[in-house]
Write a protein that holds these residues in place. Structure first.
Motif, PDB file in Angstrom:
ATOM      1  N   PHE A 124       0.768  -1.300  -0.137  1.00 17.99           N
ATOM      2  CA  PHE A 124       0.080   0.158   0.180  1.00 17.99           C
ATOM      3  C   PHE A 124       0.875   1.432   0.143  1.00 17.99           C
ATOM      4  O   PHE A 124       0.280   2.336  -0.277  1.00 17.99           O
ATOM      5  N   SER A 125       2.412   1.143   0.237  1.00 17.65           N
ATOM      6  CA  SER A 125       3.059   2.347   0.325  1.00 17.65           C
ATOM      7  C   SER A 125       3.979   2.248  -0.841  1.00 17.65           C
ATOM      8  O   SER A 125       4.927   3.210  -1.042  1.00 17.65           O
ATOM      9  N   VAL A 230       8.397   4.803   8.860  1.00 17.94           N
ATOM     10  CA  VAL A 230       7.360   5.988   8.976  1.00 17.94           C
ATOM     11  C   VAL A 230       6.733   6.458   8.049  1.00 17.94           C
ATOM     12  O   VAL A 230       5.590   6.562   7.586  1.00 17.94           O
ATOM     13  N   ALA A 231       7.813   6.473   6.957  1.00 15.67           N
ATOM     14  CA  ALA A 231       7.362   7.251   5.617  1.00 15.67           C
ATOM     15  C   ALA A 231       6.425   6.428   5.060  1.00 15.67           C
ATOM     16  O   ALA A 231       5.358   6.735   4.375  1.00 15.67           O
ATOM     17  N   ARG A 232       6.441   4.963   4.974  1.00 15.86           N
ATOM     18  CA  ARG A 232       5.410   4.018   4.426  1.00 15.86           C
ATOM     19  C   ARG A 232       4.050   4.287   4.970  1.00 15.86           C
ATOM     20  O   ARG A 232       3.121   4.242   4.346  1.00 15.86           O
ATOM     21  N   GLY A 299       5.688  12.144  12.317  1.00 20.06           N
ATOM     22  CA  GLY A 299       5.220  12.249  10.985  1.00 20.06           C
ATOM     23  C   GLY A 299       4.134  12.938  10.740  1.00 20.06           C
ATOM     24  O   GLY A 299       3.075  13.165  11.734  1.00 20.06           O
ATOM     25  N   SER A 300       3.966  13.789   9.842  1.00 17.84           N
ATOM     26  CA  SER A 300       2.496  14.744   9.670  1.00 17.84           C
ATOM     27  C   SER A 300       2.216  14.883   8.502  1.00 17.84           C
ATOM     28  O   SER A 300       3.198  14.879   7.174  1.00 17.84           O
ATOM     29  N   VAL A 308       3.592  16.350   3.044  1.00 16.36           N
ATOM     30  CA  VAL A 308       3.861  15.280   3.875  1.00 16.36           C
ATOM     31  C   VAL A 308       5.314  15.128   4.379  1.00 16.36           C
ATOM     32  O   VAL A 308       6.194  15.548   3.597  1.00 16.36           O
ATOM     33  N   ARG A 309       5.622  14.932   5.604  1.00 15.37           N
ATOM     34  CA  ARG A 309       7.041  15.143   6.084  1.00 15.37           C
ATOM     35  C   ARG A 309       7.220  13.983   7.415  1.00 15.37           C
ATOM     36  O   ARG A 309       6.208  13.738   8.229  1.00 15.37           O
TER      37      ARG A 309
END
Length: 371
Positions: A124-125, A230-232, A299-300, A308-309
């Motif tokens: 999904f990522s 976290v990025a995924r 993460g936000s 997104v970061r």
């Protein structure tokens, strides 16, 4: 019990999450039987072995032992999918792996009428194209009624109801403006012990070593510290929120691996050399302390600006993110409906049992849709 009340379950991946899932499946099977639905485990598979007896039900409590003792060499995964597609009853494939190849085959699996429940983030990522294909091939996406269903609650926050909550907010017409939080049990534990509220905490390298010894990190801690996990998760949530994020590397992701240590040969060598770089993290800790703040890895997603970061941020000691304990996750949804009070989900975001709970909950959703 009639054949239409029988649902076959095939399990791929029987490590920590897979083992915990089998224990939960046994409990669920007994519960569903009382509701006249028969869940039958028909296949278990790990990377090199597979145990399958032509759709005969397998004893869940003996499945792993039989896989080790009586299992055959695993055929190519595509062959297993083709076999499952010929099943006389509906099949739910439980993918407890993080295998990229299996993830890439989800559209084909779903189009054959096989449902999927999984904690596999890669599906999904990965590319936005794969994401689109998966839901175009799913009965709960834009695929036809003969397609399988797909659920992946435990790809973000393990057993916490993060994805289902976000979907419900959007589907009931709320507008999500911002999502922010600590999405990694490893990073949570690391920064809660590196810079606890009220001061103290050890050197960064010592805390990383401790986190590894306690089993919180991957075997090579760089796999956590590079921020990609976290990025995924952020990629998945951003896409559900309607942002066309192309991949987990298409937005800023702060890595905590010193450049000089990115290419060392092993995780052990990395841990050995990490103390040389403690000063950088110590400076960060001191500057945050001077402001009366703590440092956390967050993460936000900012929906209006599509930003997104992932990286380090400072928080007041009174902020919910600062007050986390242990390896807990916390996810805040800022929405029009909730106004200035964010909707907060908090709790254990890692571990075999809680991740398996998310998978088992998804299995139950599919069973209800198929029954």
């Amino acid at each position: 019990m009639s054949g239409s009340n029988k649902i076959f379950v095939a399990v791929v991946g029987v490590g920590g999450v897979g083992k915990a899932f089998l224990g939960q499946l046994e409990h669920l099977r007994a519960r569903m039987q009382r509701q006249n639905v028969l869940l039958e485990l028909v296949l278990v598979r790990r990377s090199k072995k597979q145990y399958f007896d032509n759709f005969a039900p397998l004893d869940i409590s003996q499945a792993l032992q039989n896989l080790d003792n009586s299992g055959n060499a695993a055929p190519p995964f595509g062959e297993t999918v083709d076999t499952l597609a010929k099943a006389p009853n509906k099949v739910i494939l439980v993918d407890n792996t993080s295998d990229q190849e299996i993830a890439a085959s989800y559209p084909k699996i779903l189009s054959k009428g096989i449902s999927i429940v999984t904690p596999n983030k890669k599906a999904f990522s990965d590319t936005y194209d794969l994401w689109s294909q998966i839901f175009a091939s799913a009965a709960n996406g834009t695929g036809g009624p003969k397609c399988g269903y797909v659920f992946h609650e435990s790809t973000v926050g393990a057993g916490l109801p993060v994805i289902s909550t976000l979907k419900e907010l959007i589907e009931t017409g709320d507008e999500v403006t911002k999502i922010e939080g600590v999405f990694s049990g490893t990073m949570s534990f690391l920064f809660n012990s590196f810079m606890p509220v009220g001061g103290g905490g050890g050197k960064f390298s010592a805390e990383v070593k401790k986190a590894k010894e306690l089993g919180y990190t991957e075997p090579d801690p760089r796999d956590d510290l590079n921020g990609l996990d976290v990025a995924r998760k952020l990629t998945i949530l951003a896409r559900i929120a309607g942002l066309k994020v192309q991949s987990p590397t298409s937005f800023p992701v702060e890595s905590l691996i010193p450049k000089e240590l990115e290419s060392v040969s092993s995780g052990d060598e990395f841990l050995e050399k990490l103390p040389q770089f403690d000063d950088q993290m110590e400076e960060l800790k001191l500057s945050a302390a001077k402001e009366g703040k703590v440092v956390r890895f967050v993460g936000s997603i900012d929906a209006p600006s599509q930003a997104v970061r992932v990286g380090l941020e400072k928080f007041d000691a009174s902020h919910p993110i600062a007050a986390l304990k242990g390896s807990d996750n916390i996810i805040s949804f800022h929405t029009k409906r909730y106004g200035s009070n964010a909707l907060i989900i908090q709790g254990a975001g890692a571990g075999g049992e809680v991740t398996a709970m998310g998978v088992t909950g998804d299995l139950l959703k599919v069973v209800r849709l198929l029954h």
